[in-house]
Scaffold this motif. Structure first.
Motif, PDB file in Angstrom:
ATOM      1  N   LEU A  12      38.922  34.784  34.481  1.00 37.08           N
ATOM      2  CA  LEU A  12      38.791  33.563  33.685  1.00 37.08           C
ATOM      3  C   LEU A  12      40.119  33.084  33.088  1.00 37.08           C
ATOM      4  O   LEU A  12      40.138  32.237  32.203  1.00 37.08           O
ATOM      5  CB  LEU A  12      37.772  33.790  32.562  1.00 37.08           C
ATOM      6  CG  LEU A  12      36.362  34.161  33.023  1.00 37.08           C
ATOM      7  CD1 LEU A  12      35.506  34.549  31.829  1.00 37.08           C
ATOM      8  CD2 LEU A  12      35.732  33.021  33.799  1.00 37.08           C
ATOM      9  N   ILE A  13      41.242  33.618  33.585  1.00 43.11           N
ATOM     10  CA  ILE A  13      42.562  33.237  33.075  1.00 43.11           C
ATOM     11  C   ILE A  13      42.887  31.800  33.498  1.00 43.11           C
ATOM     12  O   ILE A  13      42.812  31.465  34.673  1.00 43.11           O
ATOM     13  CB  ILE A  13      43.660  34.190  33.602  1.00 43.11           C
ATOM     14  CG1 ILE A  13      43.455  35.608  33.078  1.00 43.11           C
ATOM     15  CG2 ILE A  13      45.064  33.673  33.256  1.00 43.11           C
ATOM     16  CD1 ILE A  13      43.627  35.773  31.604  1.00 43.11           C
ATOM     17  N   VAL A  14      43.213  30.969  32.515  1.00 42.63           N
ATOM     18  CA  VAL A  14      43.616  29.594  32.792  1.00 42.63           C
ATOM     19  C   VAL A  14      45.039  29.308  32.295  1.00 42.63           C
ATOM     20  O   VAL A  14      45.584  28.239  32.559  1.00 42.63           O
ATOM     21  CB  VAL A  14      42.631  28.575  32.167  1.00 42.63           C
ATOM     22  CG1 VAL A  14      41.268  28.691  32.813  1.00 42.63           C
ATOM     23  CG2 VAL A  14      42.537  28.736  30.671  1.00 42.63           C
ATOM     24  N   GLU A  15      45.619  30.275  31.592  1.00 41.72           N
ATOM     25  CA  GLU A  15      46.960  30.092  31.033  1.00 41.72           C
ATOM     26  C   GLU A  15      47.636  31.449  30.913  1.00 41.72           C
ATOM     27  O   GLU A  15      46.969  32.463  30.684  1.00 41.72           O
ATOM     28  CB  GLU A  15      46.831  29.446  29.655  1.00 41.72           C
ATOM     29  CG  GLU A  15      48.111  29.013  29.017  1.00 41.72           C
ATOM     30  CD  GLU A  15      47.859  28.328  27.680  1.00 41.72           C
ATOM     31  OE1 GLU A  15      48.618  28.631  26.734  1.00 41.72           O
ATOM     32  OE2 GLU A  15      46.913  27.520  27.577  1.00 41.72           O
ATOM     33  N   GLU A  16      48.951  31.469  31.074  1.00 43.44           N
ATOM     34  CA  GLU A  16      49.735  32.696  30.906  1.00 43.44           C
ATOM     35  C   GLU A  16      50.831  32.432  29.881  1.00 43.44           C
ATOM     36  O   GLU A  16      51.434  31.362  29.875  1.00 43.44           O
ATOM     37  CB  GLU A  16      50.389  33.102  32.226  1.00 43.44           C
ATOM     38  CG  GLU A  16      49.427  33.457  33.319  1.00 43.44           C
ATOM     39  CD  GLU A  16      50.131  33.764  34.626  1.00 43.44           C
ATOM     40  OE1 GLU A  16      51.355  33.502  34.752  1.00 43.44           O
ATOM     41  OE2 GLU A  16      49.453  34.243  35.541  1.00 43.44           O
ATOM     42  N   LYS A  17      51.080  33.419  29.036  1.00 45.70           N
ATOM     43  CA  LYS A  17      52.134  33.302  28.031  1.00 45.70           C
ATOM     44  C   LYS A  17      52.887  34.619  27.965  1.00 45.70           C
ATOM     45  O   LYS A  17      52.283  35.687  27.987  1.00 45.70           O
ATOM     46  CB  LYS A  17      51.524  32.977  26.669  1.00 45.70           C
ATOM     47  CG  LYS A  17      52.536  32.763  25.578  1.00 45.70           C
ATOM     48  CD  LYS A  17      51.864  32.338  24.282  1.00 45.70           C
ATOM     49  CE  LYS A  17      52.881  32.109  23.199  1.00 45.70           C
ATOM     50  NZ  LYS A  17      52.235  31.739  21.930  1.00 45.70           N
ATOM     51  N   THR A  18      54.205  34.539  27.896  1.00 38.59           N
ATOM     52  CA  THR A  18      55.053  35.724  27.795  1.00 38.59           C
ATOM     53  C   THR A  18      55.848  35.640  26.504  1.00 38.59           C
ATOM     54  O   THR A  18      56.514  34.643  26.254  1.00 38.59           O
ATOM     55  CB  THR A  18      56.013  35.812  28.992  1.00 38.59           C
ATOM     56  OG1 THR A  18      55.266  35.697  30.213  1.00 38.59           O
ATOM     57  CG2 THR A  18      56.763  37.137  28.989  1.00 38.59           C
ATOM     58  N   ILE A  19      55.758  36.685  25.699  1.00 36.49           N
ATOM     59  CA  ILE A  19      56.481  36.740  24.428  1.00 36.49           C
ATOM     60  C   ILE A  19      57.637  37.734  24.565  1.00 36.49           C
ATOM     61  O   ILE A  19      57.422  38.880  24.975  1.00 36.49           O
ATOM     62  CB  ILE A  19      55.538  37.156  23.279  1.00 36.49           C
ATOM     63  CG1 ILE A  19      54.432  36.113  23.123  1.00 36.49           C
ATOM     64  CG2 ILE A  19      56.314  37.352  21.979  1.00 36.49           C
ATOM     65  CD1 ILE A  19      53.364  36.483  22.140  1.00 36.49           C
ATOM     66  N   HIS A  55      39.035  27.353  24.914  1.00 36.91           N
ATOM     67  CA  HIS A  55      37.779  26.641  25.185  1.00 36.91           C
ATOM     68  C   HIS A  55      37.393  26.719  26.662  1.00 36.91           C
ATOM     69  O   HIS A  55      36.213  26.726  26.998  1.00 36.91           O
ATOM     70  CB  HIS A  55      37.884  25.177  24.767  1.00 36.91           C
ATOM     71  CG  HIS A  55      37.936  24.991  23.288  1.00 36.91           C
ATOM     72  ND1 HIS A  55      36.846  25.223  22.487  1.00 36.91           N
ATOM     73  CD2 HIS A  55      38.944  24.614  22.467  1.00 36.91           C
ATOM     74  CE1 HIS A  55      37.176  24.994  21.225  1.00 36.91           C
ATOM     75  NE2 HIS A  55      38.443  24.627  21.182  1.00 36.91           N
ATOM     76  N   THR A  56      38.390  26.777  27.519  1.00 39.20           N
ATOM     77  CA  THR A  56      38.125  26.737  28.959  1.00 39.20           C
ATOM     78  C   THR A  56      38.223  28.085  29.649  1.00 39.20           C
ATOM     79  O   THR A  56      38.028  28.173  30.854  1.00 39.20           O
ATOM     80  CB  THR A  56      39.110  25.774  29.635  1.00 39.20           C
ATOM     81  OG1 THR A  56      40.441  26.205  29.335  1.00 39.20           O
ATOM     82  CG2 THR A  56      38.907  24.359  29.141  1.00 39.20           C
TER      83      THR A  56
END
Length: 76
Positions: A12-19, A55-56
């Motif tokens: 269900l991953i719709v976005e990726e973020k790397t910190i 939400h998505t």
């Protein structure tokens, strides 16, 4: 607090973020992109993985650790 790798949430991953923490500021910008892609491609092996509910679907958020960088550099 890091989450465990979850195949259901991964679907269900719709976005990726790397910190990138301040402690890893010496990693060159050109290497950061490559490392981030490798970490997201193999999220199960990351040391600090979080799933943020959207939400998505979910955002896979990876906080890069020195162990991650060392492991990936050893592969190359």
């Amino acid at each position: 607090m890091p989450d465990k790798f979850d195949p259901y949430r991964e679907s269900l991953i719709v976005e990726e973020k790397t910190i990138w923490p301040e402690a890893l500021s010496e990693v060159p910008l050109e290497k950061r992109g490559t490392i981030a892609r490798q970490l997201h491609a193999d999220a199960a092996s990351c040391n600090h993985l979080e799933y943020v509910r959207l939400h998505t679907g979910f955002c896979r958020q990876i906080t890069v650790t020195q162990q991650d960088v060392t492991r990936l550099e050893a592969k190359t």
